[in-house]
Design a protein around this motif. Structure first.
Motif, PDB file in Angstrom:
ATOM      1  N   GLU A 340       0.818  -1.211   0.000  1.00  0.00           N
ATOM      2  CA  GLU A 340       0.000   0.000   0.000  1.00  0.00           C
ATOM      3  C   GLU A 340       0.857   1.268   0.000  1.00  0.00           C
ATOM      4  O   GLU A 340       0.394   2.342  -0.387  1.00  0.00           O
ATOM      5  CB  GLU A 340      -0.932   0.007   1.213  1.00  0.00           C
ATOM      6  N   HIS A 343      -0.323   4.947   1.075  1.00  0.00           N
ATOM      7  CA  HIS A 343      -1.764   4.863   1.318  1.00  0.00           C
ATOM      8  C   HIS A 343      -2.106   3.959   2.513  1.00  0.00           C
ATOM      9  O   HIS A 343      -3.249   3.916   2.964  1.00  0.00           O
ATOM     10  CB  HIS A 343      -2.486   4.322   0.079  1.00  0.00           C
ATOM     11  N   TYR A 344      -1.117   3.231   2.995  1.00  0.00           N
ATOM     12  CA  TYR A 344      -1.329   2.225   4.053  1.00  0.00           C
ATOM     13  C   TYR A 344      -2.033   2.817   5.275  1.00  0.00           C
ATOM     14  O   TYR A 344      -3.090   2.346   5.699  1.00  0.00           O
ATOM     15  CB  TYR A 344       0.031   1.626   4.436  1.00  0.00           C
ATOM     16  N   LYS A 347      -5.723   4.324   4.595  1.00  0.00           N
ATOM     17  CA  LYS A 347      -6.748   3.311   4.350  1.00  0.00           C
ATOM     18  C   LYS A 347      -7.201   2.639   5.647  1.00  0.00           C
ATOM     19  O   LYS A 347      -8.390   2.360   5.829  1.00  0.00           O
ATOM     20  CB  LYS A 347      -6.218   2.266   3.365  1.00  0.00           C
TER      21      LYS A 347
END
Length: 366
Positions: A340, A343-344, A347
């Motif tokens: 990810e 964006h980890y 999210k």
């Protein structure tokens, strides 16, 4: 939020005061310091007397260490005092003694004649000595609540333990014990058992300990979760750094609140259907590929799953979003973190808006 305990041998944990904190050596010779403390407590001491412990002054003999203490003393602490034996301390006159701390010495033998008269003793701390066996030295200590024999050279749980029928907490951390035994007769009182850092291969001998609330078995050689079914009141199970490959044998532990089982070989979260009181689950550093079978744990507060093999965040919402009590989750070190990328974090926070902490940092509102 604090990190999960790595186990009893690195904590002391957790439900109890830190072993390391209690074990800090004094700056001056403890032999001198204890006499100074006794003097200042029971009489005046001059500046000249306070300098006796400075380097270059002769150490006092064992017989002199406690000579200024009154017979009705209730607590004695001799930490890091270069003691090789207790026979010359004159302990037998302290018949009202409730706490005796002899941490970080070189004691290898426990003298029954020295300890025998201490029948009012409630707390005996022998952490970090050279004791191989206790013989009959503890037989008369029937009011003992806490016994710490951690970091010694014990090969067996002392045979005399069942005679200590008021014991609530025992620590045998970092010895050479290979079997859980000699605990029968303690079922009425024993609440916490610490056997981390030994050579134990099997969970056994706990059947009668029906009032146990904490079991610490980290850093042993245990390969299977078993022998726990009678522990209906167990709240904390710590069994990190063993050889366990499956979550099982926990069905009867309906009071369980915390389980620490990191650094094993577990491949799947399962077998927790009856453990509805769980608040903390630590399954970090295992071989788990999927977040599953936790959606029913409505009291869950902390979930530690770092360094497993989870590749997707897809299960977060269906498994955890509805659990309003959830405050902390650790997922760092899984393949999904690298997958990810930037964006980890975003999210996870969007999927679990109730979080207060993600990995090692607090969650800020997006």
């Amino acid at each position: 939020m604090s990190a999960p305990p790595v186990d009893a041998i690195e904590k002391k944990e957790q439900p109890v005061e830190s072993q390391e904190a209690k074990a800090q050596p004094t700056e001056k010779s403890a032999r001198v310091a204890v006499v100074q403390q006794a003097t200042s407590t029971y009489g005046d001491s001059s500046d000249e007397e306070n300098e006796d412990g400075e380097e270059g002054q002769p150490e006092i003999e064992d017989e002199q260490i406690l000579e200024d203490l009154p017979d009705d003393t209730q607590e004695i602490e001799l930490i890091h005092s270069k003691l090789f034996a207790i026979s010359k301390l004159g302990l037998s006159r302290f018949t009202q003694l409730k706490k005796l701390c002899l941490r970080q010495n070189y004691i290898s033998v426990l003298d029954p004649e020295a300890l025998g008269p201490l029948t009012e003793l409630e707390d005996l701390d022998l952490y970090d000595n050279r004791i191989k066996h206790v013989g009959t030295a503890l037989d008369t200590l029937t009011k003992l609540h806490t016994l710490d024999l951690s970091f010694n050279n014990l090969k067996h749980v002392p045979h005399s333990l069942p005679k200590l029928t008021t014991l609530r907490t025992v620590y045998f951390v970092q010895n050479r014990i290979s079997r859980i035994e000699n605990l029968s007769g303690l079922g009425r009182t024993l609440r916490s058992l610490e056997l981390g850092g030994n050579k134990i291969r099997k969970i056994e001998g706990l059947e009668e300990l029906v009032n146990l609330e904490e079991v610490w078995l980290g850093k042993n050689k245990i390969s299977k979760l078993e022998g726990l079914h009678t522990l209906k009141k167990l709240k904390i199970l710590s069994i990190q750094s063993n050889r366990i490959t499956k979550l099982e044998g926990l069905e009867e532990l309906e009071s369980l609140e915390e389980i620490y089982i990191s650094h094993n070989g577990i491949k799947k979260i399962e077998g927790l259907e009856k453990n509805l009181n769980l608040r903390t689950i630590d399954v970090g550093n295992n071989d788990i590929t999927e977040l599953e079978n936790v959606s029913h744990l409505s009291n869950l507060e902390e979930l530690w799953m770092s360094y497993n093999k989870i590749e997707t965040l897809q299960a977060l919402e269906p498994q955890l979003k509805h659990i309003s009590t959830l405050e902390t989750i650790y997922l760092e070190g899984n393949p999904v973190q690298a997958k990810e990328g930037p964006h980890y974090r975003r999210k996870i926070i969007l999927a679990l808006p109730q979080l207060k902490q993600l990995d090692a940092t607090y969650v800020k509102q997006i």
